[in-house]
Design an enzyme around this catalytic site. Sequence first.
Site, PDB file in Angstrom:
ATOM      1  N   LEU A 160       0.893  -1.157   0.000  1.00 31.09           N
ATOM      2  CA  LEU A 160       0.000   0.000   0.000  1.00 31.09           C
ATOM      3  C   LEU A 160       0.928   1.202   0.000  1.00 31.09           C
ATOM      4  O   LEU A 160       1.808   1.315   0.866  1.00 31.09           O
ATOM      5  CB  LEU A 160      -0.895  -0.030   1.248  1.00 31.09           C
ATOM      6  CG  LEU A 160      -2.137   0.845   1.272  1.00 31.09           C
ATOM      7  CD1 LEU A 160      -3.044   0.582   0.073  1.00 31.09           C
ATOM      8  CD2 LEU A 160      -2.915   0.627   2.548  1.00 31.09           C
ATOM      9  N   ASP A 161       0.790   2.072  -0.978  1.00 26.36           N
ATOM     10  CA  ASP A 161       1.683   3.215  -1.109  1.00 26.36           C
ATOM     11  C   ASP A 161       1.709   4.066   0.157  1.00 26.36           C
ATOM     12  O   ASP A 161       0.734   4.103   0.917  1.00 26.36           O
ATOM     13  CB  ASP A 161       1.259   4.094  -2.286  1.00 26.36           C
ATOM     14  CG  ASP A 161       1.441   3.411  -3.625  1.00 26.36           C
ATOM     15  OD1 ASP A 161       2.374   2.609  -3.755  1.00 26.36           O
ATOM     16  OD2 ASP A 161       0.636   3.680  -4.536  1.00 26.36           O
ATOM     17  N   ARG A 162       2.812   4.766   0.329  1.00 25.41           N
ATOM     18  CA  ARG A 162       2.990   5.629   1.511  1.00 25.41           C
ATOM     19  C   ARG A 162       1.860   6.651   1.634  1.00 25.41           C
ATOM     20  O   ARG A 162       1.410   6.965   2.730  1.00 25.41           O
ATOM     21  CB  ARG A 162       4.350   6.328   1.385  1.00 25.41           C
ATOM     22  CG  ARG A 162       4.698   7.207   2.547  1.00 25.41           C
ATOM     23  CD  ARG A 162       6.122   7.725   2.405  1.00 25.41           C
ATOM     24  NE  ARG A 162       6.337   8.774   3.376  1.00 25.41           N
ATOM     25  CZ  ARG A 162       7.095   9.820   3.171  1.00 25.41           C
ATOM     26  NH1 ARG A 162       7.730   9.960   2.022  1.00 25.41           N
ATOM     27  NH2 ARG A 162       7.241  10.729   4.095  1.00 25.41           N
ATOM     28  N   ASP A 163       1.388   7.171   0.493  1.00 22.85           N
ATOM     29  CA  ASP A 163       0.344   8.194   0.533  1.00 22.85           C
ATOM     30  C   ASP A 163      -1.068   7.609   0.478  1.00 22.85           C
ATOM     31  O   ASP A 163      -2.037   8.333   0.291  1.00 22.85           O
ATOM     32  CB  ASP A 163       0.552   9.226  -0.574  1.00 22.85           C
ATOM     33  CG  ASP A 163       0.617   8.623  -1.971  1.00 22.85           C
ATOM     34  OD1 ASP A 163       0.620   7.378  -2.104  1.00 22.85           O
ATOM     35  OD2 ASP A 163       0.662   9.398  -2.937  1.00 22.85           O
ATOM     36  N   SER A 164      -1.189   6.299   0.684  1.00 20.07           N
ATOM     37  CA  SER A 164      -2.496   5.649   0.772  1.00 20.07           C
ATOM     38  C   SER A 164      -2.706   5.154   2.198  1.00 20.07           C
ATOM     39  O   SER A 164      -1.750   4.980   2.950  1.00 20.07           O
ATOM     40  CB  SER A 164      -2.571   4.475  -0.207  1.00 20.07           C
ATOM     41  OG  SER A 164      -2.416   4.928  -1.537  1.00 20.07           O
TER      42      SER A 164
END
Length: 184
Positions: free
Chosen positions: A45-49
């Site tokens: 899961l991306d850092r900004d998600s």
Amino acid sequence: MSQILLFNKPFNVLCQFTDEPEFKGQRETLADYIQLPNFYAAGRLDRDSEGLLLLTDDGKLQHKIADPQHKQPKTYLVQVEGELNAQAVGQLQKGVTLKDGLTRPAKARKVNEPKWIWERNPPIRQRQSIPTSWLELTITEGKNRQVRRMTAAVGFPTLRLIRIQIGEFKLGNLQPGESVLQTI
């Protein structure tokens, strides 16, 4: 029997237990929240998600969850810039052409802003003259930053992305940084 940890990954947390040496101590990682030994993320899961991340101590289960061959559906709540319309939702449902090819058809529907949603820290950028709307999107593949690229391709850039379900596993009422251990 295997154990699986359902974790609500907060915004700005890396989906790994260690950071690059040049950033050591500057960015939060999974190690700031999870102290269970021998648990590893099943997928990313991306850092900004934000939202549901599964971790397990079972390598075969980890592979099954993360492997695109098993097509675990993943459901997201997506806050987009603009007033989402039926044409854009229809495009998402049919599949969207991205630089790396056509996405599989997705389940997509416009939804009201969830009442249970937590405040994000920091908040999303707001433009007074541009409304935002919410979308529930379920995909069965995992191209890099796929949901963000899909919404942008239909004219509605993603402002906030929260994964709420992976296969049978649901985020439920876990708050950011909370986790629950299940035996399966």
